[in-house]
Design a protein around this motif. Structure first.
Motif, PDB file in Angstrom:
ATOM      1  N   ASP A  19       3.382   0.746   3.090  1.00 39.49           N
ATOM      2  CA  ASP A  19       3.016  -0.311   4.029  1.00 39.49           C
ATOM      3  C   ASP A  19       2.870  -1.634   3.292  1.00 39.49           C
ATOM      4  OD1 ASP A  19       3.011   1.323   6.201  1.00 39.49           O
ATOM      5  OD2 ASP A  19       0.849   1.350   6.506  1.00 39.49           O
TER       6      ASP A  19
ATOM      7  N   SER B  35      -6.360  -7.392   3.526  1.00 36.10           N
ATOM      8  CA  SER B  35      -6.735  -6.051   3.934  1.00 36.10           C
ATOM      9  C   SER B  35      -6.288  -5.791   5.364  1.00 36.10           C
ATOM     10  CB  SER B  35      -8.251  -5.861   3.820  1.00 36.10           C
ATOM     11  OG  SER B  35      -8.923  -6.766   4.680  1.00 36.10           O
ATOM     12  N   LYS B  36      -6.101  -4.531   5.702  1.00 38.90           N
ATOM     13  CA  LYS B  36      -5.597  -4.163   7.024  1.00 38.90           C
ATOM     14  C   LYS B  36      -6.568  -4.535   8.135  1.00 38.90           C
ATOM     15  CE  LYS B  36      -2.875  -0.352   5.156  1.00 38.90           C
ATOM     16  NZ  LYS B  36      -2.600   1.096   5.169  1.00 38.90           N
TER      17      LYS B  36
ATOM     18  N   LYS C 259       2.809  -6.280   9.826  1.00 37.75           N
ATOM     19  CA  LYS C 259       3.002  -5.374   8.711  1.00 37.75           C
ATOM     20  C   LYS C 259       4.446  -4.889   8.666  1.00 37.75           C
ATOM     21  CE  LYS C 259       1.753  -1.042  11.070  1.00 37.75           C
ATOM     22  NZ  LYS C 259       0.812   0.093  11.117  1.00 37.75           N
TER      23      LYS C 259
ATOM     24  N   SER D  86       1.430  -8.152  15.046  1.00 38.33           N
ATOM     25  CA  SER D  86       0.125  -7.718  15.543  1.00 38.33           C
ATOM     26  C   SER D  86      -0.245  -8.376  16.864  1.00 38.33           C
ATOM     27  CB  SER D  86      -0.964  -8.010  14.502  1.00 38.33           C
ATOM     28  OG  SER D  86      -0.984  -9.386  14.204  1.00 38.33           O
TER      29      SER D  86
ATOM     30  N   THR E 298       1.046  -5.198   4.320  1.00 32.26           N
ATOM     31  CA  THR E 298       0.308  -5.986   5.307  1.00 32.26           C
ATOM     32  C   THR E 298       0.597  -7.465   5.054  1.00 32.26           C
ATOM     33  OG1 THR E 298      -1.654  -6.051   3.892  1.00 32.26           O
ATOM     34  CG2 THR E 298      -1.536  -4.301   5.532  1.00 32.26           C
TER      35      THR E 298
ATOM     36  N   SER F 161      -4.681   2.269  14.374  1.00 33.68           N
ATOM     37  CA  SER F 161      -5.370   0.978  14.437  1.00 33.68           C
ATOM     38  C   SER F 161      -5.584   0.523  15.866  1.00 33.68           C
ATOM     39  CB  SER F 161      -4.572  -0.083  13.668  1.00 33.68           C
ATOM     40  OG  SER F 161      -3.292  -0.244  14.230  1.00 33.68           O
TER      41      SER F 161
ATOM     42  N   CYS G  52      -4.786 -10.941   9.281  1.00 35.90           N
ATOM     43  CA  CYS G  52      -3.590 -10.092   9.216  1.00 35.90           C
ATOM     44  C   CYS G  52      -2.785 -10.285  10.509  1.00 35.90           C
ATOM     45  CB  CYS G  52      -3.988  -8.634   9.055  1.00 35.90           C
ATOM     46  SG  CYS G  52      -2.583  -7.502   8.926  1.00 35.90           S
TER      47      CYS G  52
ATOM     48  N   TYR H  79       0.858  -1.187   0.000  1.00 32.14           N
ATOM     49  CA  TYR H  79       0.000   0.000   0.000  1.00 32.14           C
ATOM     50  C   TYR H  79       0.900   1.244   0.000  1.00 32.14           C
ATOM     51  CZ  TYR H  79      -3.828  -3.105   1.407  1.00 32.14           C
ATOM     52  OH  TYR H  79      -4.770  -4.110   1.462  1.00 32.14           O
TER      53      TYR H  79
ATOM     54  N   ASN I 260       0.472  -3.196  17.846  1.00 34.39           N
ATOM     55  CA  ASN I 260       1.586  -3.051  16.927  1.00 34.39           C
ATOM     56  C   ASN I 260       2.851  -3.171  17.755  1.00 34.39           C
ATOM     57  OD1 ASN I 260       0.555  -2.695  14.298  1.00 34.39           O
ATOM     58  ND2 ASN I 260      -0.057  -0.612  14.775  1.00 34.39           N
TER      59      ASN I 260
END
Length: 388
Positions: free
Chosen positions: A149, A160-161, A169, A184, A151, A198, A166, A142, A215
């Motif tokens: 980024d 997708s984030k 990242k 994550s 992911t 996030s 997920c 992305y 994160n």
């Protein structure tokens, strides 16, 4: 979900996963079934024999199927199935978060799709440089105004984030010379949570409830001007592995090892709670404060290439695993920070190289996990404005 046993058995895999998902919400009636009431000594002996006969790789569907029968079978199977560090096999999805084997490189390859800006990591099942492989991880790129980024997901199609699969990242700076890899979920005891948009959205309706809230920085990767100081030549890499103590590469050293995906909810497409391995040694490495805070993190650097007079180019010995010359090719070894270099600093921990237009090999070993190695290799795909 394509985490499993190859294309010929995807239908069977779906049924196995379905069984596992159903048993996740197991009730007391099933616990008291005839299977659960088998004497534990007999049950353990039976499952040990099943694990021993599963020597053919990657046909480990029997092991996964046994884990889905009931709670008793699942608990014993978690004890019997060894981590990649010991077995050299990636049986369950949690295996991608666990360190690879100590004595050999685990051979993988990455397929790039430049149109969709996606990258898929596969485990090599044969010695051929291009086989079907076993799907491990996927990543999507992305682009933003000030950074890029990537992911990283357990699902080959859902990257997708906000997706429930997920698991981390990679983020770059504007120039593409510095990268930070994030996990994550908690990678080790005492890991620092980095607040971001996030994490602030956790608990709101905008955030998928299956996404782990966090994160955690696990690696910092930087690229310097190439060793020639000119516009062409090999890159110089410097990787600080925040989640791995420097002592991990020494004899008897231990790297923190994740043993579970703390994703809970019934809507999850993966039977997360039973897909874990168990070891008293590994649990010990996760208990108490992380050692890296006291003794320093593991630092990796790229192995210096040699100039080949006949070919008139810089060369590294990839032992046949790399066939196309590219500035992206590299080998990483441990850097002897503030100390004398030993035999452990000569051993290649991660190597990455080009074998086709959009095909790259990725081989890694202990103390890196597939997830960490994949994140480092993704950084090599990004354009380095200041390095090339």
């Amino acid at each position: 979900m394509k985490w499993g046993y190859g294309s010929k058995s995807r239908c069977r895999q779906s049924s196995v996963v379905a069984v596992a998902e159903e048993t996740e919400g197991i009730d007391e009636g099933l616990v008291e079934s005839c299977w659960a009431n088998l004497p534990l000594e007999l049950l353990r002996e039976v499952l040990m024999r099943i694990e021993d006969t599963e020597s053919k790789w990657p046909l480990r569907k029997s092991v996964v199927a046994c884990s889905g029968v009931c709670r008793s079978w699942r608990d014993i199977m978690k004890e019997l199935v060894k981590t990649p560090e010991v077995s050299g096999k990636l049986t369950f999805p949690i295996s991608v978060k666990q360190p690879g084997p100590r004595d050999t490189l685990l051979q993988c390859f990455i397929k790039r799709n430049q149109t969709t800006q996606t990258y898929h990591l596969y485990l090599s099942l044969t010695q051929a440089l291009a086989d079907d492989g076993k799907f491990l991880l996927a990543a999507r790129k992305y682009r933003k105004a000030t950074c890029t980024d990537y992911t990283i997901s357990l699902d080959a199609n859902e990257m997708s984030k906000g997706g429930g699969t997920c698991i981390g990242k990679l983020r770059s700076n504007f120039l593409g010379t510095k990268f930070t890899a994030y996990d994550s979920i908690l990678p080790y005891a005492g890991a620092k949570l980095v607040k971001s948009r996030s994490t602030r959205l956790v608990g709101s309706k905008q955030m998928n409830p299956r996404v782990p809230a966090g994160n955690y920085e696990v690696a910092h990767i930087s690229y310097e001007l190439n060793v020639l100081g000119a516009s062409r030549g090999p890159r110089r890499m410097h990787c600080v592995m925040d989640a791995i103590p420097a002592s991990a590469i020494k004899p008897g050293g231990i790297a923190p090892t994740q043993v579970d995906f703390p994703m809970d909810n019934s809507g999850s497409s993966l039977p997360m709670r039973f897909l874990r391995s168990k070891s008293s040694r590994l649990e010990k490495s996760l208990s108490g404060p992380i050692e890296t805070q006291r003794e320093g993190s593991l630092v990796l650097k790229n192995k210096a290439p040699r100039w080949h007079e006949q070919l008139q180019c810089w060369c590294l010995n990839f032992h046949g695993r790399v066939t196309v010359a590219s500035v992206k090719n590299f080998q990483l070894v441990a850097s002897p920070e503030n100390g004398a270099a030993g035999p452990e600093h000569e051993k290649v921990i991660l190597q990455f190289g080009k074998v086709g237009k959009d095909m790259f090999t990725m081989d890694y070993r202990y103390p890196l996990s597939a997830f960490q190695a994949f994140a480092i290799c993704l950084s090599s795909f990004d354009t380095k404005i200041a390095c090339e």
